[in-house]
Design a protein around this motif. Structure first.
Motif, PDB file in Angstrom:
ATOM      1  N   HIS A 160     -43.286 -33.913  44.271  1.00  0.00           N
ATOM      2  CA  HIS A 160     -43.314 -35.378  44.340  1.00  0.00           C
ATOM      3  C   HIS A 160     -43.774 -35.937  43.000  1.00  0.00           C
ATOM      4  CE1 HIS A 160     -42.842 -35.084  48.653  1.00  0.00           C
ATOM      5  NE2 HIS A 160     -43.822 -34.207  48.673  1.00  0.00           N
ATOM      6  N   TRP A 161     -43.218 -37.056  42.623  1.00  0.00           N
ATOM      7  CA  TRP A 161     -43.587 -37.722  41.370  1.00  0.00           C
ATOM      8  C   TRP A 161     -44.253 -39.041  41.700  1.00  0.00           C
ATOM      9  CZ3 TRP A 161     -43.097 -35.241  36.841  1.00  0.00           C
ATOM     10  CH2 TRP A 161     -42.290 -34.128  36.816  1.00  0.00           C
ATOM     11  N   PHE A 162     -45.512 -38.972  42.142  1.00  0.00           N
ATOM     12  CA  PHE A 162     -46.257 -40.206  42.399  1.00  0.00           C
ATOM     13  C   PHE A 162     -47.714 -40.017  42.066  1.00  0.00           C
ATOM     14  CE2 PHE A 162     -45.880 -37.890  46.363  1.00  0.00           C
ATOM     15  CZ  PHE A 162     -47.185 -37.791  46.784  1.00  0.00           C
ATOM     16  N   GLY A 221     -33.845 -32.389  43.380  1.00  0.00           N
ATOM     17  CA  GLY A 221     -34.906 -33.167  44.009  1.00  0.00           C
ATOM     18  C   GLY A 221     -34.546 -33.607  45.415  1.00  0.00           C
ATOM     19  N   ALA A 222     -33.273 -33.910  45.642  1.00  0.00           N
ATOM     20  CA  ALA A 222     -32.841 -34.361  46.965  1.00  0.00           C
ATOM     21  C   ALA A 222     -32.852 -33.226  47.981  1.00  0.00           C
ATOM     22  CB  ALA A 222     -31.446 -34.971  46.877  1.00  0.00           C
ATOM     23  N   THR A 223     -32.696 -32.002  47.536  1.00  0.00           N
ATOM     24  CA  THR A 223     -32.698 -30.878  48.466  1.00  0.00           C
ATOM     25  C   THR A 223     -34.109 -30.383  48.775  1.00  0.00           C
ATOM     26  OG1 THR A 223     -32.433 -29.281  46.671  1.00  0.00           O
ATOM     27  CG2 THR A 223     -30.424 -30.072  47.741  1.00  0.00           C
ATOM     28  N   GLY A 224     -35.118 -30.972  48.141  1.00  0.00           N
ATOM     29  CA  GLY A 224     -36.488 -30.607  48.436  1.00  0.00           C
ATOM     30  C   GLY A 224     -37.065 -29.545  47.532  1.00  0.00           C
ATOM     31  N   GLY A 282     -29.078 -35.297  34.550  1.00  0.00           N
ATOM     32  CA  GLY A 282     -29.632 -36.194  35.552  1.00  0.00           C
ATOM     33  C   GLY A 282     -29.096 -35.911  36.941  1.00  0.00           C
ATOM     34  N   ALA A 283     -27.815 -35.612  37.042  1.00  0.00           N
ATOM     35  CA  ALA A 283     -27.229 -35.303  38.346  1.00  0.00           C
ATOM     36  C   ALA A 283     -27.787 -34.002  38.909  1.00  0.00           C
ATOM     37  CB  ALA A 283     -25.708 -35.218  38.225  1.00  0.00           C
ATOM     38  N   VAL A 284     -27.965 -32.993  38.061  1.00  0.00           N
ATOM     39  CA  VAL A 284     -28.526 -31.716  38.519  1.00  0.00           C
ATOM     40  C   VAL A 284     -29.959 -31.909  39.001  1.00  0.00           C
ATOM     41  CG1 VAL A 284     -29.298 -29.444  37.728  1.00  0.00           C
ATOM     42  CG2 VAL A 284     -27.010 -30.258  37.149  1.00  0.00           C
TER      43      VAL A 284
END
Length: 52
Positions: free
Chosen positions: A50-52, A39-42, A32-34
């Motif tokens: 994107h997950w929407f 995801g935070a770095t783009g 989960g951390a990886v």
């Protein structure tokens, strides 16, 4: 995934006889951390940005 890992680690530590829960919880925390960092770095995770 990170929250589920934390919950499993806590349950595994409270119930001493279920050490497999601690192992699974730590694995979920790491994965989960990886994924969160990627995801935070783009970077695209799983082929999607994107997950929407």
């Amino acid at each position: 995934m990170i929250v589920l890992g934390i919950i499993l680690v806590i349950i595994g530590l409270v119930v001493k006889s279920l050490s497999i829960l601690v192992t699974i919880g730590v694995i979920l925390l790491i994965v989960g951390a990886v994924l969160f960092i990627l995801g935070a770095t783009g970077r695209a995770v799983g082929g999607r940005k994107h997950w929407f």
